[in-house]
Write an enzyme that holds these catalytic residues in place. Sequence first.
Site, short mmCIF file in Angstrom:
data_model
loop_
_atom_site.label_atom_id
_atom_site.label_comp_id
_atom_site.label_asym_id
_atom_site.label_seq_id
_atom_site.Cartn_x
_atom_site.Cartn_y
_atom_site.Cartn_z
N SER A 88 77.54 84.44 20.79
CA SER A 88 76.35 84.46 20.53
C SER A 88 75.92 82.37 20.30
O SER A 88 77.50 81.74 21.11
CB SER A 88 75.77 84.99 19.50
OG SER A 88 75.92 86.11 19.43
N1 SAH Z 1 79.75 88.71 17.77
C1 SAH Z 1 79.87 88.43 19.07
C2 SAH Z 1 78.60 88.17 20.24
C3 SAH Z 1 78.50 89.73 21.28
S1 SAH Z 1 77.32 90.01 22.09
C4 SAH Z 1 80.03 87.33 19.65
O1 SAH Z 1 80.14 86.17 18.53
O2 SAH Z 1 81.18 86.91 21.15
C5 SAH Z 1 76.63 91.91 21.24
C6 SAH Z 1 78.14 93.41 21.06
O3 SAH Z 1 77.49 93.79 20.31
C7 SAH Z 1 78.18 92.72 22.44
O4 SAH Z 1 79.36 92.56 22.54
C8 SAH Z 1 77.69 94.66 22.65
O5 SAH Z 1 79.01 95.22 23.39
C9 SAH Z 1 77.96 94.81 21.15
N2 SAH Z 1 77.34 95.76 20.99
C10 SAH Z 1 75.91 96.44 20.92
N3 SAH Z 1 75.86 98.23 20.64
C11 SAH Z 1 76.63 97.84 19.80
C12 SAH Z 1 77.59 99.18 18.97
N4 SAH Z 1 76.64 99.87 19.27
N5 SAH Z 1 78.23 98.92 18.39
C13 SAH Z 1 79.27 97.92 18.46
N6 SAH Z 1 78.64 97.37 19.14
C14 SAH Z 1 77.28 96.75 19.80
#
Ligand code: SAH
Length: 213
Positions: A64
């Site tokens: 993000s």
């Molecule tokens: N907090 C992360 C953001 C990653 S993007 C960072 O700082 O890098 C969002 C993430 O949510 C992705 O890795 C995706 O695989 C995950 N995601 C999507 N749906 C999800 C779910 N139902 N349960 C757990 N993770 C999920």
Amino acid sequence: MKDTLKHRGMRNKLAELLIAKGISDKKVLNAIRAVPRHLFMDSSFEGHAYQDKAFPISAEQTISQPYTVAFQTELLQVEPGDKILEIGTGSGYQTAILLALKAKVFTIERQIELFKKTNIFFKKMGYRPKKSIFGDGYKGLPEEAPFDGIIVTAGAPETPKSLLSQLKMGGRLVIPVGEDDQTMTLYIRTSEKEFEKKELGVFRFVPMLEDKN
Ligand code: SAH
């Protein structure tokens, strides 16, 4: 890759930019100054790590944008020792920010490669979430509930009731809600069945996906 004085200088500049964009919580800004974001990204993006931009990680996911991380973290109002559940571990950057705020962090990721890669990275860096779980964040983590705060870092089509029910009284859920773009939504639990709800601007996240198994 290492963390150098140059990187620290770039993080200070990033913190100044976030202040200019409206982030004011000193503890959050100090966490941004402390966590080496470039180490959470592919080395080919190193030169861009301290721009206020999202970048691809693996499995079509993104780390993000720093402003988004700071904004969501500010809304959570983390106190040392708070139990925080994070949905969407991704690169682990948001996890590390929560750890820098001395939270007890429980984090869930549904992409197996990303889960494995980020957990190896956590070990290497000495980041210690209380639990890092491979699974579906829609269910939350009932066995560890209730939480002082829950942060969702993927765009949810709607707010999962299971997450609201896992908040302590006074606890906060920060979740981007919507399909194409998302409204950052803050829920504060005010009683067993009641929540104060605030909508705080439009963002764009990768989708929160539901596991069918
Ligand atoms: N907090 C992360 C953001 C990653 S993007 C960072 O700082 O890098 C969002 C993430 O949510 C992705 O890795 C995706 O695989 C995950 N995601 C999507 N749906 C999800 C779910 N139902 N349960 C757990 N993770 C999920």
